[in-house]
Design a protein around this motif. Sequence first.
Motif, PDB file in Angstrom:
ATOM      1  N   GLY A 175      44.889 -36.762 130.285  1.00 29.96           N
ATOM      2  CA  GLY A 175      43.682 -36.832 130.766  1.00 29.96           C
ATOM      3  C   GLY A 175      42.744 -35.669 130.497  1.00 29.96           C
ATOM      4  O   GLY A 175      43.611 -34.356 130.148  1.00 29.96           O
ATOM      5  N   CYS A 176      41.581 -35.500 130.410  1.00 25.44           N
ATOM      6  CA  CYS A 176      40.592 -34.208 129.908  1.00 25.44           C
ATOM      7  C   CYS A 176      39.508 -34.247 130.647  1.00 25.44           C
ATOM      8  O   CYS A 176      38.677 -35.407 130.878  1.00 25.44           O
ATOM      9  CB  CYS A 176      40.467 -34.163 128.683  1.00 25.44           C
ATOM     10  N   PRO A 177      39.170 -33.043 131.332  1.00 24.98           N
ATOM     11  CA  PRO A 177      37.818 -33.062 132.064  1.00 24.98           C
ATOM     12  C   PRO A 177      36.665 -33.044 131.489  1.00 24.98           C
ATOM     13  O   PRO A 177      35.465 -33.446 131.968  1.00 24.98           O
ATOM     14  CB  PRO A 177      38.007 -31.787 132.819  1.00 24.98           C
ATOM     15  N   PHE A 178      36.636 -32.920 130.053  1.00 20.97           N
ATOM     16  CA  PHE A 178      35.386 -32.908 129.358  1.00 20.97           C
ATOM     17  C   PHE A 178      35.076 -34.310 128.958  1.00 20.97           C
ATOM     18  O   PHE A 178      35.493 -35.398 129.172  1.00 20.97           O
ATOM     19  CB  PHE A 178      35.399 -32.151 128.046  1.00 20.97           C
ATOM     20  N   ARG A 179      33.689 -34.226 128.224  1.00 24.73           N
ATOM     21  CA  ARG A 179      33.132 -35.619 127.883  1.00 24.73           C
ATOM     22  C   ARG A 179      32.554 -35.944 126.548  1.00 24.73           C
ATOM     23  O   ARG A 179      31.408 -36.431 126.300  1.00 24.73           O
ATOM     24  CB  ARG A 179      32.121 -36.200 129.211  1.00 24.73           C
ATOM     25  N   CYS A 180      33.400 -35.504 125.804  1.00 26.66           N
ATOM     26  CA  CYS A 180      32.702 -35.556 124.282  1.00 26.66           C
ATOM     27  C   CYS A 180      32.549 -36.826 124.069  1.00 26.66           C
ATOM     28  O   CYS A 180      33.295 -37.882 124.101  1.00 26.66           O
ATOM     29  CB  CYS A 180      33.713 -34.976 123.280  1.00 26.66           C
ATOM     30  N   GLU A 181      31.469 -37.287 123.263  1.00 27.03           N
ATOM     31  CA  GLU A 181      30.585 -38.413 123.234  1.00 27.03           C
ATOM     32  C   GLU A 181      31.760 -39.502 122.385  1.00 27.03           C
ATOM     33  O   GLU A 181      31.634 -40.563 122.550  1.00 27.03           O
ATOM     34  CB  GLU A 181      29.268 -38.283 122.468  1.00 27.03           C
ATOM     35  N   PHE A 182      32.436 -39.096 121.459  1.00 28.27           N
ATOM     36  CA  PHE A 182      33.086 -39.760 120.399  1.00 28.27           C
ATOM     37  C   PHE A 182      34.636 -39.941 120.868  1.00 28.27           C
ATOM     38  O   PHE A 182      35.224 -40.723 120.071  1.00 28.27           O
ATOM     39  CB  PHE A 182      33.136 -39.038 119.107  1.00 28.27           C
ATOM     40  N   CYS A 183      34.947 -39.444 122.292  1.00 30.95           N
ATOM     41  CA  CYS A 183      36.226 -39.362 122.331  1.00 30.95           C
ATOM     42  C   CYS A 183      37.037 -40.470 123.215  1.00 30.95           C
ATOM     43  O   CYS A 183      36.296 -41.054 124.201  1.00 30.95           O
ATOM     44  CB  CYS A 183      36.515 -38.060 123.381  1.00 30.95           C
ATOM     45  N   ASP A 184      37.977 -41.107 122.587  1.00 26.51           N
ATOM     46  CA  ASP A 184      38.463 -42.415 123.322  1.00 26.51           C
ATOM     47  C   ASP A 184      39.546 -41.896 124.151  1.00 26.51           C
ATOM     48  O   ASP A 184      40.213 -42.752 125.122  1.00 26.51           O
ATOM     49  CB  ASP A 184      39.140 -43.093 122.322  1.00 26.51           C
ATOM     50  N   ILE A 185      39.966 -40.479 124.001  1.00 26.26           N
ATOM     51  CA  ILE A 185      41.261 -40.284 124.986  1.00 26.26           C
ATOM     52  C   ILE A 185      40.832 -40.396 126.514  1.00 26.26           C
ATOM     53  O   ILE A 185      41.634 -40.923 127.246  1.00 26.26           O
ATOM     54  CB  ILE A 185      41.588 -38.677 124.980  1.00 26.26           C
ATOM     55  N   ILE A 186      39.511 -39.735 126.880  1.00 19.27           N
ATOM     56  CA  ILE A 186      39.086 -40.047 128.133  1.00 19.27           C
ATOM     57  C   ILE A 186      38.940 -41.473 128.834  1.00 19.27           C
ATOM     58  O   ILE A 186      38.941 -41.755 130.117  1.00 19.27           O
ATOM     59  CB  ILE A 186      37.846 -38.973 128.405  1.00 19.27           C
ATOM     60  N   ILE A 187      38.895 -42.356 127.509  1.00 22.27           N
ATOM     61  CA  ILE A 187      38.403 -43.717 128.011  1.00 22.27           C
ATOM     62  C   ILE A 187      39.760 -44.185 128.603  1.00 22.27           C
ATOM     63  O   ILE A 187      39.909 -44.922 129.653  1.00 22.27           O
ATOM     64  CB  ILE A 187      37.865 -44.678 126.934  1.00 22.27           C
ATOM     65  N   ASP A 220      49.959 -32.987 124.626  1.00 21.65           N
ATOM     66  CA  ASP A 220      48.642 -33.130 125.514  1.00 21.65           C
ATOM     67  C   ASP A 220      47.315 -33.041 124.687  1.00 21.65           C
ATOM     68  O   ASP A 220      47.326 -32.363 123.967  1.00 21.65           O
ATOM     69  CB  ASP A 220      48.615 -32.086 126.666  1.00 21.65           C
ATOM     70  N   ASP A 221      46.441 -33.834 125.028  1.00 23.94           N
ATOM     71  CA  ASP A 221      45.173 -33.867 124.291  1.00 23.94           C
ATOM     72  C   ASP A 221      44.339 -32.631 124.611  1.00 23.94           C
ATOM     73  O   ASP A 221      43.531 -32.248 123.821  1.00 23.94           O
ATOM     74  CB  ASP A 221      44.405 -35.085 124.584  1.00 23.94           C
ATOM     75  N   ASN A 222      44.828 -32.183 125.957  1.00 25.09           N
ATOM     76  CA  ASN A 222      44.099 -30.624 126.268  1.00 25.09           C
ATOM     77  C   ASN A 222      45.114 -30.275 127.360  1.00 25.09           C
ATOM     78  O   ASN A 222      44.818 -30.532 128.443  1.00 25.09           O
ATOM     79  CB  ASN A 222      42.575 -30.981 126.760  1.00 25.09           C
ATOM     80  N   LEU A 292      27.880 -33.640 123.383  1.00 21.19           N
ATOM     81  CA  LEU A 292      28.413 -33.315 124.941  1.00 21.19           C
ATOM     82  C   LEU A 292      29.622 -32.176 124.621  1.00 21.19           C
ATOM     83  O   LEU A 292      30.417 -32.282 125.728  1.00 21.19           O
ATOM     84  CB  LEU A 292      28.637 -34.487 125.455  1.00 21.19           C
ATOM     85  N   LYS A 293      29.808 -31.739 123.665  1.00 22.54           N
ATOM     86  CA  LYS A 293      30.973 -30.723 123.604  1.00 22.54           C
ATOM     87  C   LYS A 293      30.470 -29.193 124.151  1.00 22.54           C
ATOM     88  O   LYS A 293      30.541 -28.444 123.460  1.00 22.54           O
ATOM     89  CB  LYS A 293      31.528 -30.474 122.236  1.00 22.54           C
ATOM     90  N   THR A 294      30.097 -29.337 125.323  1.00 22.51           N
ATOM     91  CA  THR A 294      29.421 -27.970 125.730  1.00 22.51           C
ATOM     92  C   THR A 294      30.648 -26.998 126.167  1.00 22.51           C
ATOM     93  O   THR A 294      30.203 -25.906 126.220  1.00 22.51           O
ATOM     94  CB  THR A 294      28.956 -28.301 127.099  1.00 22.51           C
ATOM     95  N   GLN A 295      31.944 -27.313 126.150  1.00 24.88           N
ATOM     96  CA  GLN A 295      32.701 -26.355 126.231  1.00 24.88           C
ATOM     97  C   GLN A 295      32.739 -25.299 125.210  1.00 24.88           C
ATOM     98  O   GLN A 295      33.512 -24.417 125.197  1.00 24.88           O
ATOM     99  CB  GLN A 295      34.113 -26.985 126.610  1.00 24.88           C
ATOM    100  N   ASN A 296      32.227 -25.643 123.881  1.00 26.20           N
ATOM    101  CA  ASN A 296      32.051 -25.042 122.681  1.00 26.20           C
ATOM    102  C   ASN A 296      30.972 -24.072 122.700  1.00 26.20           C
ATOM    103  O   ASN A 296      30.832 -23.267 121.666  1.00 26.20           O
ATOM    104  CB  ASN A 296      32.500 -25.685 121.529  1.00 26.20           C
TER     105      ASN A 296
HETATM  106  S1  SF4 Z   1      37.636 -34.521 122.225  1.00 27.98           S
HETATM  107 FE1  SF4 Z   1      39.005 -33.264 123.317  1.00 27.98          FE
HETATM  108  S2  SF4 Z   1      37.871 -31.744 124.704  1.00 27.98           S
HETATM  109 FE2  SF4 Z   1      36.462 -33.600 124.116  1.00 27.98          FE
HETATM  110  S3  SF4 Z   1      36.954 -35.063 125.799  1.00 27.98           S
HETATM  111 FE3  SF4 Z   1      38.554 -35.697 124.175  1.00 27.98          FE
HETATM  112  S4  SF4 Z   1      40.429 -34.511 124.722  1.00 27.98           S
HETATM  113 FE4  SF4 Z   1      38.708 -33.573 125.760  1.00 27.98          FE
END
Ligand code: SF4
Length: 623
Positions: A175-187, A220-222, A292-296
């Motif tokens: 799991g990862c707290p961020f919400r990058c629009e292209f990311c399938d990890i958080i799905i 881990d993804d993050n 939505l990669k605001t952490q960068n």
């Molecule tokens: S791309 Fe990386 S930082 Fe962004 S939501 Fe996915 S795992 Fe998290």
Amino acid sequence: MRLLLINPRFPESWFSSKWALSELLPNKRAINPPLGLATLAALSPPNWEVEIVDENIEPIPLEPRADLIGICGMGVQFPRQKELLAYYRGRGHYVIAGGSYASLCPEQYTTLADTVVAGEAEYIWKEFCRDFEQGAPKPLYHETGTVALTDSPTPRFDLLKLKRYTYASLQFSRGCPFRCEFCDIIIMFGRKPRVKSLEQVGRELDELRRFKVDNVFFVDDNLIGNLPVAKKLLQFLKEYQEKHNYWFSFGTEASLNMAQHKDLLQLFREANFGWVFIGIESVDPASLKETLKTQNLHEDILTSIRRIYSYGIDIMGGFIIGFDHDTLDTFEQQYRFITDAGIGYAVIGLLSALPKTPLFDRLKKDGRLSTLEDAHENTRPSTNVIPKSMPYEAMVDGYISLYRRLLTDREIALRIRNKLRYLRTPIYSSGYSTREGLGITWRLIWKGILRGGPRRLWYFLSTLFPLAPSRLPTVISDWIVGLTMLEFAERRLTVEQVEASSLEQRVDSVRSAIGGYLADGKVTLKFRQTGAPDLAVCLKDQLDRPFFKRAAPGLERLLKHTRASVTLRVDALHAHQLDHFQGLLRRLSRYGDRVHIVVDERLRALVPIDSSVFNLVLARSAD
Ligand code: SF4
């Protein structure tokens, strides 16, 4: 009960590191092992006999002794996963599909597998095993709840051939707290990171020490998704390392905001993390906001990178081109940044829309998804996203030119020098003994530097002087990375479009070299130019040694610096010809992913094909 678990072969990509593995690290075959399968093995009933086969390091068994076969896969493995499911199912085995792609899109497997295991396996795999033993397995086991990682067992590391990988894998969180629009990890894993206990991590590390493994990749993804917990983990790892004389070298993936926490960076350093993979994606704030990669966006990215370097942590960077705000100027921006930051391992991709992600939904709504391209296609520069601010073809050309530019000897050397200005020497060792390090360095010089001619030697030397001996591992490893990427790009990316007539000429030279055999009908040749060019060679009768010797140079030439493939169809082969046939395969192995081999069913036991090197075709239509 005999369970066979298979990790299908990955198509070759930037991550495969083929040149480094085959030329410089002769005992290694792949980067990291299939940890998910080792976890699944540990979740299986203790009385089950479990075997793991990773097709990335070894051939798959064609006649396995197994009651059930589980085949995992990520999106990029889907074509091979499908082929394996069909092959084993066709031979009467009960087949189960799992892995990240089955978790994301279980509906794609309904007709392919007897059972689909979708989602995290800790609870549902046990349920499946119980049902299977009782003779009533269901077609779908779908985890929709939350899995506590404290319920995850120590993976069966004993079933992995750990010595054949450069790293062992270990997972602390999902799991990862961020919400990058292209990311399938958080799905798949959600936005609330869940973690294992420190005792679990300690047990896994103890187990890895038992197998004499010292390079560990936290997959881990993050790793810093939950900052307070990540600090506790790093403190624990630091103490573990102190207790065990700094046995391990660690690497991981983390988000760029790690740079904002000096205490965290100090812990990374003290726990002996030598490198981290960071999704930098873009240096354009507009593109980062868009995705939505605001952490960068906390500060200038170069400042963050150099701060991380100052703790002795090397950086591998992921970059993306094709955001709506990206234009043809983006290529120059990316080049400038990667060079100034000195990132040797810069993996640049074209923005792809993976199913079920917010990006996919948005582009679908806007009619900007191309049906001609597959989102998972990573074997050539393409994407299913129709770019907004530049033409598609110009984007692909710009992408290829960017890599061409970054992978010259001069640029590799320049990035190394730029990095060394900021990268502090790590406190502890790189994970290789002095003897191993010398062996790797010698092979790099012999097989990589000297083969590049005086110019490359000059640039190599320019990165060595003046240099403190403690910096040598960084220079060597960055040259390995640079030359490995260059070799891949030359074979797969920057290869010029060879004229159709030139390909015809190469085929003609094969034809004339084996003319007598063709006339006798012992061999047939069929060249297809439509789509991807392919020369089909069918061995139909007894063939002697001169045949294989004559055919090899022409076939190799057809594959070299082209996009062509060779399909070798073995309809007849005798035991005494096997050595000659294997000699031919050795010549073609460098291009193994473009050599498709179809072996007649009757000959499969006689003609062993290493499917981790060549594409062993299993589909019935090819038989
Ligand atoms: S791309 Fe990386 S930082 Fe962004 S939501 Fe996915 S795992 Fe998290």
